[in-house]
Design a protein around this motif. Structure first.
Motif, PDB file in Angstrom:
ATOM      1  N   UNK A   1       0.863  -1.283   0.035  1.00  0.00           N
ATOM      2  CA  UNK A   1       0.053  -0.135   0.156  1.00  0.00           C
ATOM      3  C   UNK A   1       0.821   1.263  -0.093  1.00  0.00           C
ATOM      4  N   UNK A   2       2.084   1.262  -0.372  1.00  0.00           N
ATOM      5  CA  UNK A   2       3.030   2.551  -0.296  1.00  0.00           C
ATOM      6  C   UNK A   2       2.295   3.448  -1.306  1.00  0.00           C
ATOM      7  N   UNK A   3       2.114   2.912  -2.356  1.00  0.00           N
ATOM      8  CA  UNK A   3       1.806   3.894  -3.874  1.00  0.00           C
ATOM      9  C   UNK A   3       0.373   4.380  -3.618  1.00  0.00           C
ATOM     10  N   UNK A   4      -0.399   4.097  -2.610  1.00  0.00           N
ATOM     11  CA  UNK A   4      -1.623   4.507  -2.192  1.00  0.00           C
ATOM     12  C   UNK A   4      -1.537   5.247  -0.827  1.00  0.00           C
ATOM     13  N   UNK A   5      -0.431   5.743  -0.381  1.00  0.00           N
ATOM     14  CA  UNK A   5      -0.534   6.713   0.662  1.00  0.00           C
ATOM     15  C   UNK A   5       0.227   6.057   1.892  1.00  0.00           C
ATOM     16  N   UNK A   6       1.322   5.146   1.806  1.00  0.00           N
ATOM     17  CA  UNK A   6       2.072   4.734   2.846  1.00  0.00           C
ATOM     18  C   UNK A   6       0.983   3.827   3.760  1.00  0.00           C
ATOM     19  N   UNK A   7       0.294   3.171   3.084  1.00  0.00           N
ATOM     20  CA  UNK A   7      -0.807   2.519   4.158  1.00  0.00           C
ATOM     21  C   UNK A   7      -0.451   1.300   4.803  1.00  0.00           C
ATOM     22  N   UNK A   8       0.543   0.563   4.239  1.00  0.00           N
ATOM     23  CA  UNK A   8       0.942  -0.819   4.881  1.00  0.00           C
ATOM     24  C   UNK A   8       1.873  -0.333   6.050  1.00  0.00           C
ATOM     25  N   UNK A   9       2.613   0.627   5.767  1.00  0.00           N
ATOM     26  CA  UNK A   9       3.626   0.868   7.023  1.00  0.00           C
ATOM     27  C   UNK A   9       2.872   1.614   7.915  1.00  0.00           C
ATOM     28  N   UNK A  10       1.908   2.508   7.669  1.00  0.00           N
ATOM     29  CA  UNK A  10       0.838   3.030   8.705  1.00  0.00           C
ATOM     30  C   UNK A  10       0.418   1.979   9.570  1.00  0.00           C
ATOM     31  N   UNK A  11      -0.202   1.068   8.832  1.00  0.00           N
ATOM     32  CA  UNK A  11      -0.823  -0.252   9.640  1.00  0.00           C
ATOM     33  C   UNK A  11       0.398  -0.743  10.399  1.00  0.00           C
ATOM     34  N   UNK A  12       1.395  -1.115   9.976  1.00  0.00           N
ATOM     35  CA  UNK A  12       2.517  -1.670  10.826  1.00  0.00           C
ATOM     36  C   UNK A  12       2.559  -0.951  12.035  1.00  0.00           C
TER      37      UNK A  12
END
Length: 338
Positions: A183-194
């Motif tokens: 989800x980085x390309x959509x707004x850093x979403x995966x790292x935010x979730x982590x």
């Protein structure tokens, strides 16, 4: 001038301290691991991760899931498992957490591989890269070889290098988490979730070394041995010094700090996954090769990667991680830049 006999002990102590700062690079354990990072292996992995079969690895897509399965297979082959508290390598990122700037997305996964430290296992060094890209458009595949296939395969090579040292009885003293985020390309979403749902407490996370595009050159730097280094002293003066020392001891790249100012017009400090660690007070470095003509185009393909540069930049990140993992003292957070 002071009497020299009173300087002997302090001088000897200073010399010992100076040597201690570089002890983790001496001898064969580091060198063998460092040399195990090769252009050929990086190329082999990248031609698979960024192949047409992966259909551009859009977040939550079947192509991204295929790429994820390939990553996990490689970790299993090298004997690197997932964190003990997890039942698999996957941290599920629910679709509710993936409402990005391009609309809602299906459920996806972060992928976590883990090497436990031998002496301070509770202290964690996170090495990260996003393995998603932008998928397909009008029948064209956006392979994302540099963005961020290059960082993705760099993590595989570093994990293999650390595992080689561990098998030889010289594993890292602190734990290493290899974090492939979605989800980085959509707004850093995966790292935010982590960051919001960490597998290890954020207070125990020593640093984040984030890799996003390290396989190409931008127009102003082609022909140079360089890498952009972003954010290395925003939170810790130790971290910048360690990275510079690692570079001097190993690949000796030109470290370009052009984008290091958070007020730079391109605002790159805020535009990759490290920022979700930095805003939680964790020292970070973002390694980057610059914006080139194939950025976010279907022409970002594996044949255009400079595999020698990719190897050298991967080795620099590895050397920095090695020092962070093996040095006596945890780096100090002594600045407040976010």
């Amino acid at each position: 001038m002071k009497n020299s006999k009173y300087l002997i002990l302090p001088l000897a102590f200073a010399l010992l301290q100076s040597c201690a700062a570089n002890l983790s690079y001496s001898g064969s354990p580091f060198q063998k691991s460092y040399e195990s990072i090769t252009s050929d292996e990086l190329k082999t992995h990248l031609y698979i991760v960024a192949s047409d079969e992966m259909e551009g690895r859009d977040t939550g897509s079947e192509g991204q899931k295929k790429a994820g399965k390939y990553l996990i297979e490689q970790y299993q082959k090298m004997g690197v498992s997932h964190p003990k508290s997890m039942s698999s390598y996957y941290q599920i990122v629910p679709k509710e957490a993936l409402n990005g700037r391009r609309g809602s997305l299906p459920q996806s996964e972060n992928i976590l591989a883990f090497i436990e430290g031998s002496e301070k296992p509770e202290e964690i060094i996170v090495v990260s890269a996003h393995y998603d890209h932008v998928g397909m458009s009008n029948g064209e595949i956006y392979n994302g070889a540099d963005d961020d296939g290059s960082g993705t395969v760099a993590l595989l090579e570093m994990a293999q290098a650390f595992q080689l040292a561990k098998k030889a009885g010289n594993g890292p003293k602190r734990s290493i988490l290899f974090l492939h985020v979605t989800g980085e390309e959509h707004g850093l979403l995966g790292s935010k979730y982590y960051a919001d749902n960490p597998i290890f407490p954020m207070a125990n996370t020593v640093a984040n070394l984030n890799i996003d595009m390290i396989g190409r050159c931008d127009p102003g730097n082609c022909g140079k041995d360089y890498v952009y280094v972003i954010g290395s002293e925003m939170l810790s003066t130790d971290l910048k010094k360690i990275n510079e020392a690692a570079n001097k001891e190993t690949v000796n790249l030109e470290l370009n700090y052009k984008y290091d100012d958070p007020n730079d017009k391109d605002r790159l400090y805020y535009r990759s996954d490290h920022y979700n660690f930095a805003k939680n007070g964790i020292p970070v470095i973002f390694y980057f090769d610059g914006i080139h003509e194939d950025y976010h185009k279907p022409t970002d393909t594996p044949d255009k990667i400079d595999y020698v540069s990719l190897k050298k930049r991967t080795q620099l990140v590895f050397a920095t991680a090695w020092e962070l993992a093996n040095r006596k003292d945890r780096i100090v957070v002594d600045k407040n830049g976010k």
